[in-house]
Design an enzyme around this catalytic site. Structure first.
Site, PDB file in Angstrom:
ATOM      1  N   GLU A  34       0.816  -1.212   0.000  1.00 60.27           N
ATOM      2  CA  GLU A  34       0.000   0.000   0.000  1.00 60.27           C
ATOM      3  C   GLU A  34       0.849   1.262   0.000  1.00 60.27           C
ATOM      4  OE1 GLU A  34      -3.594   2.292   2.328  1.00 60.27           O
ATOM      5  OE2 GLU A  34      -2.718   0.516   3.253  1.00 60.27           O
ATOM      6  N   ASP A  65      -0.741  -5.132   2.822  1.00 53.78           N
ATOM      7  CA  ASP A  65      -1.280  -3.942   3.468  1.00 53.78           C
ATOM      8  C   ASP A  65      -0.745  -3.961   4.895  1.00 53.78           C
ATOM      9  OD1 ASP A  65      -2.653  -1.819   4.516  1.00 53.78           O
ATOM     10  OD2 ASP A  65      -4.547  -2.328   3.563  1.00 53.78           O
ATOM     11  N   ASP A 104      -5.948  -4.334  -0.074  1.00 59.54           N
ATOM     12  CA  ASP A 104      -6.973  -4.350   0.965  1.00 59.54           C
ATOM     13  C   ASP A 104      -7.683  -5.694   1.061  1.00 59.54           C
ATOM     14  OD1 ASP A 104      -6.858  -1.558   1.793  1.00 59.54           O
ATOM     15  OD2 ASP A 104      -7.744  -1.078  -0.147  1.00 59.54           O
ATOM     16  N   THR A 111      -6.104   1.900   9.165  1.00 58.32           N
ATOM     17  CA  THR A 111      -5.229   2.889   9.815  1.00 58.32           C
ATOM     18  C   THR A 111      -6.026   3.872  10.660  1.00 58.32           C
ATOM     19  OG1 THR A 111      -3.559   2.703   8.075  1.00 58.32           O
ATOM     20  CG2 THR A 111      -3.516   4.696   9.421  1.00 58.32           C
ATOM     21  N   ILE A 165      -0.948  -1.957   7.518  1.00 54.87           N
ATOM     22  CA  ILE A 165      -1.975  -1.708   8.530  1.00 54.87           C
ATOM     23  C   ILE A 165      -3.278  -1.422   7.790  1.00 54.87           C
ATOM     24  CG2 ILE A 165      -2.748  -0.302  10.469  1.00 54.87           C
ATOM     25  CD1 ILE A 165       0.111   0.341  11.126  1.00 54.87           C
ATOM     26  N   ASP A 166      -4.140  -2.406   7.721  1.00 53.69           N
ATOM     27  CA  ASP A 166      -5.458  -2.191   7.138  1.00 53.69           C
ATOM     28  C   ASP A 166      -6.382  -1.735   8.256  1.00 53.69           C
ATOM     29  OD1 ASP A 166      -7.366  -2.312   4.980  1.00 53.69           O
ATOM     30  OD2 ASP A 166      -8.250  -4.016   6.039  1.00 53.69           O
TER      31      ASP A 166
END
Length: 279
Positions: free
Chosen positions: A72, A94, A224, A99, A96-97
């Site tokens: 990402e 990703d 994602d 955030t 930190i999906d």
């Protein structure tokens, strides 16, 4: 890849995801998050996002130096700027999906790691360190949460019986917001209920473990939902394009459902369809 190679890739992804989760917990405990915005005010990134992604890339490269990587924060780093999925083994990360949740101390946030081969996800790992949930899947081997098999609620075949997940308010364009709200209005009155938790990867895992039944999402990126999408399909659910056909992982729109019938009804109920630039 043969089953033994896929198992090896899954083991590496699990180890790396758990390490990334530890980094997230450490950053949260320190309480000093460096926050900035990307495209607009609700599109946040923290220094932890960047650190976690670098760590994940580096650790996976130690095992698979010839694989491609998509993340990402770095997008298509190290692959000559070539976009999208190719036939080559490609890790999709990703860091930190969710955030926004991470910034607000909401536990619904995770690291998402997928491996795609031939343009299709074949390994998926989603780890929510603040929920203590590790979701895993590899092609043909089913889906698990914390090592235990999980399955979608396949007997839910109509919208009137479905708990549906949506993600409102993520668009900066007023016309996109209007179309998004029109879809929410159409779905909310036909479904059992509507929920939102702020992490697309964890939302798909909710469908995979039977705690929700369907979702749709516009403007989503391949990082994602590649891992969560595989976990859902291996749990017996389906991932579709919003118009009801096969999903295109780079088209930035998706329906997830516990059954094909439910996914197709959800598609038919949507009153507006959005288009975005492909990944």
């Amino acid at each position: 890849m043969n089953p033994e190679q896929l198992l090896d890739c899954e083991r590496v992804a699990i180890q790396v995801a758990i390490g990334a989760g530890a980094m997230m917990r450490t950053a949260r405990q320190a309480g000093r998050l460096e926050i900035s915005t990307k495209d607009f005010s609700k599109d946040l990134v923290t220094e932890t996002d960047k650190q976690v992604e670098r760590s994940v890339f580096d650790r996976i490269r130690q095992h698979f130096p010839n694989h491609r990587f998509i993340g990402e924060e770095s997008r298509f780093e190290g692959i000559g700027g070539e976009k999208g999925l190719t036939s080559e083994p490609t890790w999709i990360i990703d860091p930190i999906d969710g955030t926004m949740n991470f910034v607000h101390n909401n536990p619904h946030t995770c690291v998402s790691i997928a491996l795609a081969v031939g343009g299709q996800p074949v390994v998926g790992v989603v780890y929510g360190p603040f929920l203590d949930k590790l979701y895993t899947a590899r092609s043909g081997a089913g889906a698990r949460c914390n090592g235990q098999p999980i399955s979608a609620r396949k007997n839910c075949r109509q919208l009137s019986d479905a708990l549906v997940i949506a993600e409102p308010g993520i668009f900066k364009d007023p016309d996109d917001r209007r179309r998004d709200l029109a879809n929410i209005n159409a779905i909310v009155w036909k479904s059992h209920g509507l929920r939102c938790n702020g992490s697309a990867a964890l939302q798909l895992c909710c469908l995979a473990e039977g705690s929700a039944d369907a979702l749709w999402h516009w403007g989503i990126h391949v990082w994602d939902y590649a891992a969560g999408g595989l976990i859902l399909t291996e749990a017996g659910g389906v991932v579709l394009d919003t118009q009801g056909g096969p999903v295109d992982w780079c088209r930035r729109r998706v329906i997830g459902a516990s059954s094909l019938e439910l996914g197709q009804e959800l598609s038919a109920t949507l009153v507006e369809h959005l288009e975005f630039e492909r990944d």
